[in-house]
Scaffold this motif. Structure first.
Motif, PDB file in Angstrom:
ATOM      1  N   ILE A 148       0.694  -1.231   0.078  1.00 20.21           N
ATOM      2  CA  ILE A 148      -0.045   0.215  -0.175  1.00 20.21           C
ATOM      3  C   ILE A 148       0.904   1.216  -0.171  1.00 20.21           C
ATOM      4  N   ALA A 149       1.937   1.209   0.912  1.00 27.77           N
ATOM      5  CA  ALA A 149       2.828   2.376   1.100  1.00 27.77           C
ATOM      6  C   ALA A 149       3.531   2.690  -0.467  1.00 27.77           C
ATOM      7  N   ARG A 150       3.888   1.642  -0.808  1.00 30.68           N
ATOM      8  CA  ARG A 150       4.857   1.809  -2.123  1.00 30.68           C
ATOM      9  C   ARG A 150       3.844   2.314  -3.295  1.00 30.68           C
ATOM     10  N   VAL A 151       2.570   1.890  -3.496  1.00 33.82           N
ATOM     11  CA  VAL A 151       1.955   1.886  -4.562  1.00 33.82           C
ATOM     12  C   VAL A 151       1.209   3.693  -4.409  1.00 33.82           C
ATOM     13  N   VAL A 152       0.878   3.961  -3.176  1.00 30.64           N
ATOM     14  CA  VAL A 152       0.777   5.404  -2.924  1.00 30.64           C
ATOM     15  C   VAL A 152       1.886   6.278  -3.266  1.00 30.64           C
ATOM     16  N   ASP A 153       3.059   5.922  -2.905  1.00 33.78           N
ATOM     17  CA  ASP A 153       4.114   6.596  -3.078  1.00 33.78           C
ATOM     18  C   ASP A 153       4.512   6.743  -4.480  1.00 33.78           C
ATOM     19  N   ARG A 154       4.099   5.604  -5.394  1.00 38.66           N
ATOM     20  CA  ARG A 154       4.623   5.614  -6.641  1.00 38.66           C
ATOM     21  C   ARG A 154       3.974   6.625  -7.663  1.00 38.66           C
ATOM     22  N   GLY A 155       2.354   6.705  -7.244  1.00 39.07           N
ATOM     23  CA  GLY A 155       1.749   7.569  -7.904  1.00 39.07           C
ATOM     24  C   GLY A 155       2.204   9.183  -7.745  1.00 39.07           C
ATOM     25  N   ILE A 156       2.201   9.185  -6.461  1.00 36.36           N
ATOM     26  CA  ILE A 156       2.679  10.781  -5.961  1.00 36.36           C
ATOM     27  C   ILE A 156       3.825  11.134  -6.553  1.00 36.36           C
ATOM     28  N   ARG A 157       4.920  10.015  -6.460  1.00 40.07           N
ATOM     29  CA  ARG A 157       6.161  10.565  -7.248  1.00 40.07           C
ATOM     30  C   ARG A 157       6.174  10.471  -8.620  1.00 40.07           C
ATOM     31  N   ALA A 158       5.544   9.621  -9.195  1.00 43.46           N
ATOM     32  CA  ALA A 158       5.424   9.998 -10.847  1.00 43.46           C
ATOM     33  C   ALA A 158       4.822  10.943 -11.343  1.00 43.46           C
ATOM     34  N   ALA A 159       3.848  11.371 -10.674  1.00 42.54           N
ATOM     35  CA  ALA A 159       2.772  12.408 -11.147  1.00 42.54           C
ATOM     36  C   ALA A 159       3.663  13.915 -10.905  1.00 42.54           C
ATOM     37  N   ARG A 181       9.893  25.967  11.938  1.00 42.95           N
ATOM     38  CA  ARG A 181       8.472  25.160  11.720  1.00 42.95           C
ATOM     39  C   ARG A 181       7.454  26.225  11.959  1.00 42.95           C
ATOM     40  N   GLU A 182       7.632  27.316  12.748  1.00 44.11           N
ATOM     41  CA  GLU A 182       6.490  28.159  13.296  1.00 44.11           C
ATOM     42  C   GLU A 182       6.508  29.522  12.532  1.00 44.11           C
ATOM     43  N   GLY A 183       5.536  30.407  12.804  1.00 45.00           N
ATOM     44  CA  GLY A 183       5.715  31.760  12.250  1.00 45.00           C
ATOM     45  C   GLY A 183       5.036  31.618  10.722  1.00 45.00           C
ATOM     46  N   SER A 184       5.301  32.909   9.845  1.00 48.57           N
ATOM     47  CA  SER A 184       4.591  32.854   8.690  1.00 48.57           C
ATOM     48  C   SER A 184       5.716  31.973   7.620  1.00 48.57           C
ATOM     49  N   LEU A 185       4.999  31.100   7.106  1.00 50.43           N
ATOM     50  CA  LEU A 185       5.566  30.031   6.275  1.00 50.43           C
ATOM     51  C   LEU A 185       4.795  29.749   5.012  1.00 50.43           C
ATOM     52  N   GLY A 186       5.471  29.522   3.894  1.00 47.74           N
ATOM     53  CA  GLY A 186       4.673  29.305   2.686  1.00 47.74           C
ATOM     54  C   GLY A 186       4.444  28.125   2.373  1.00 47.74           C
ATOM     55  N   ARG A 187       4.030  27.456   1.627  1.00 39.60           N
ATOM     56  CA  ARG A 187       3.461  26.289   1.217  1.00 39.60           C
ATOM     57  C   ARG A 187       4.347  25.316   0.793  1.00 39.60           C
ATOM     58  N   LEU A 188       4.432  24.010   0.750  1.00 45.13           N
ATOM     59  CA  LEU A 188       5.339  23.124   0.436  1.00 45.13           C
ATOM     60  C   LEU A 188       5.007  23.104  -1.258  1.00 45.13           C
ATOM     61  N   PRO A 189       6.215  23.194  -2.037  1.00 48.26           N
ATOM     62  CA  PRO A 189       6.048  23.336  -3.409  1.00 48.26           C
ATOM     63  C   PRO A 189       5.349  22.070  -4.117  1.00 48.26           C
ATOM     64  N   THR A 190       4.274  22.194  -4.835  1.00 47.13           N
ATOM     65  CA  THR A 190       3.795  21.085  -5.406  1.00 47.13           C
ATOM     66  C   THR A 190       3.395  21.554  -6.903  1.00 47.13           C
ATOM     67  N   GLY A 191       3.313  20.250  -7.644  1.00 47.26           N
ATOM     68  CA  GLY A 191       3.211  20.743  -9.208  1.00 47.26           C
ATOM     69  C   GLY A 191       1.871  20.109  -9.904  1.00 47.26           C
ATOM     70  N   VAL A 221       3.876  15.100  -7.832  1.00 47.59           N
ATOM     71  CA  VAL A 221       2.930  16.155  -6.868  1.00 47.59           C
ATOM     72  C   VAL A 221       3.712  16.979  -5.923  1.00 47.59           C
ATOM     73  N   VAL A 222       5.002  16.686  -5.535  1.00 45.86           N
ATOM     74  CA  VAL A 222       5.731  17.400  -4.916  1.00 45.86           C
ATOM     75  C   VAL A 222       6.816  17.656  -5.766  1.00 45.86           C
ATOM     76  N   ASP A 223       7.094  19.149  -5.805  1.00 46.06           N
ATOM     77  CA  ASP A 223       8.190  19.732  -6.810  1.00 46.06           C
ATOM     78  C   ASP A 223       9.670  19.370  -6.133  1.00 46.06           C
ATOM     79  N   MET A 224       9.981  18.168  -6.515  1.00 39.47           N
ATOM     80  CA  MET A 224      11.162  17.693  -5.414  1.00 39.47           C
ATOM     81  C   MET A 224      12.591  18.769  -5.679  1.00 39.47           C
TER      82      MET A 224
END
Lengths: 245, 261
Positions: free
Chosen positions: B102-113, B171-181, B115-118
């Motif tokens: 389950i973990a690897r299949v969830v990971d694979r979709g997110i990585r291949a697409a 980790r606190e204060g004014s922070l932006g968002r995780l870069p996603t694509g 989703v996170v701009d690595m």
């Protein structure tokens, strides 16, 4: 990020193959004396040994199934199997997943109902890996199972297809896999054409998927022939010896 | 075995009328409720109810070393916990092959697409951001794959991005968002008493011979995984792919709404 790398130049891949060409495949059956069945495969630079034990009492007891045999698979890569660093021996998460999907391929083709309460163990050890080891391992294990005499409905084969740039290609090696747009290992039961294993990651259109499956099925004719030859060869050798008299 | 045979007959007769035990059609999802930001200590989080499957996914972001083959990219580490509280069938202990899959299949979709701009997770030579996705199931009623992917993507898209200043992670204060694509969704099908059904619940999974997950974005197939000991024909897989592109439109809207975009 994919580094820029020309994997196809003038229609030829780095190792001189065309898009639909398999690497050279050689299979030898019966390589491990103690096992019920075994085989060794060289698939391009991949070198893999597979052995089958059983049917034997399923252990530990609580995993046994009174209606059928359970299929265990253990796929491992030897720590010396890659050109890079020394690997960790045994099972990592990748190996656990590959072992699971491989066992599932064979659960479908082995006549498991014939051996209630038993287990059949399939071992696959990659001595040298160059991309497509799970497919080569399944192809090899199918031959090992056939030599063991365990009854099967079909002898599956596996090969991966993928995408390099905009081209769909067959049987990616390690470097192609690293820089490819998609990789899709597939295992098929040749008698029915049913798909027993399908994994994929990367980027693929629906049309490219159909093309890839088409390539896999076409290559299957060659792979099945090589598997059968590996099974027949020891008997041919004996026959020839007697003919010479 | 008697009960099993009776249940099989029952499912067959329901399916022949395009109905399931819970009155869904064969290609219908259960009700999906998705919410983000439910665990403030995590950089990102999401809770999903997929029918009675209840999953909470947390995203933590920390600093680490890059992988040798991607020295300028961040790391993505996906884990799955089938908590013993979630089902009679789960035991405490190291992750089972099912959980790892389950973990690897969830990971694979997110990585291949993507989703996170690595590539935007590079800090300095030898230092990159690590994104940990932890998918925890609290009540299990089938189809962890889609519950995992939907909640993980929603958690990522809503995650805040820590800062690295003077050798410290802030980790606190004014922070932006995780870069996603990109947004990826997955659709999981099971072949149950000979029919292919979307979003199987745990009763259906108990009778499933094979299972397939298709992860896609708007245009492309991004990951696939066939599971269980049965098989599919090529045309069954092709129609599952077609349907996934269709169903993913709604799923993407559910994610966007939960993230607040």
């Amino acid at each position: 990020m994919k580094a820029k790398m020309d994997l196809i130049v003038n229609g030829k891949r780095l190792d001189g193959r065309g898009p639909e060409d398999l690497r050279e495949i050689k299979i030898t059956s019966n390589v491990i004396r103690n096992a019920a069945g075994s085989a060794y495969i060289e698939w391009g630079a991949n070198k893999i040994i597979s052995a089958v034990y059983g049917p034997r009492e399923a252990l530990p007891k609580h995993i046994s199934d009174p209606d059928k045999a359970i299929i265990k698979c253990r796929y491992t890569m030897a720590p010396f199997s890659s050109l890079e660093e020394h690997g960790k021996p045994g099972m990592n998460r990748r190996a656990v997943e590959i072992s699971k999907v491989t066992a599932e391929v064979f659960e479908d083709v082995i006549l498991v109902d014939s051996f209630p309460g038993n287990e059949i163990s399939i071992f696959i050890e990659v001595l040298q890996g160059d991309g497509g080891t799970r497919a080569a391992g399944i192809t090899c294990a199918a031959v090992a199972l056939a030599t063991s005499g365990i009854p099967m409905r079909d002898m599956p084969y596996a090969v991966s297809a993928g995408r390099i740039g905009e081209s769909v290609v067959l049987d990616l090696n390690k470097i192609e896999d690293n820089y490819s747009e998609a990789d899709m290992p597939v295992a098929i039961s040749p008698r029915t054409g049913n798909i027993n294993l399908l994994q994929m990651d990367g980027i693929l259109t629906r049309e490219q998927f159909r093309q890839a499956i088409g390539m896999v099925k076409k290559a299957g004719e060659t792979i099945t022939r090589i598997q059968k030859e590996a099974l027949i060869k020891p008997y041919q050798e004996i026959a020839e010896k007697y003919m010479e008299g | 075995m008697q009960i099993r045979a009776i249940t099989e007959e029952y499912l067959k007769s329901r399916y022949s009328r395009n109905l399931r035990d819970d009155n869904r059609q064969l290609t219908e999802y259960r009700k999906i409720v998705l919410k983000t930001g439910i665990v403030p200590s995590a950089e990102g989080s999401a809770e999903i109810f997929l029918g009675n499957t209840h999953v909470i996914t947390g995203v933590k972001i920390g600093m680490g070393e890059p992988m040798p083959d991607t020295p300028e990219d961040g790391n993505l580490i996906t884990s799955n916990e089938l908590l013993p509280m979630a089902s009679e069938a789960f035991d405490a202990g190291p992750p089972s092959p099912e959980s790892i899959e389950i973990a690897r299949v969830v990971d694979r979709g997110i990585r291949a697409a993507g989703v996170v701009d690595m590539s935007k997770l590079f800090i300095e030579a030898g230092k990159v951001w690590e994104v940990f996705i932890d998918v925890h199931v609290f009540n299990y009623d089938g189809n962890m794959f889609d519950a995992g992917t939907l909640s993980a993507v929603a958690a990522l898209l809503s995650a805040r991005m820590p800062k690295y200043e003077d050798g410290k992670v802030i980790r606190e204060g004014s922070l932006g968002r995780l870069p996603t694509g990109n947004i990826v969704t997955s659709c999981t099908y099971a072949k149950v008493v000979g029919k292919v059904v979307l979003d199987p619940d745990s009763n259906e999974e108990a009778f499933a011979s094979s299972r397939i997950t298709i992860a896609n974005d708007e245009q492309y197939i991004r990951a696939m995984q066939k599971g269980l000991s049965g098989s599919f024909t090529q045309s069954e897989i092709e129609s599952a792919i077609e349907m996934s592109f269709d169903k993913s439109k709604t799923l993407r809207e559910i994610i966007k709404k939960a993230v607040g975009d």
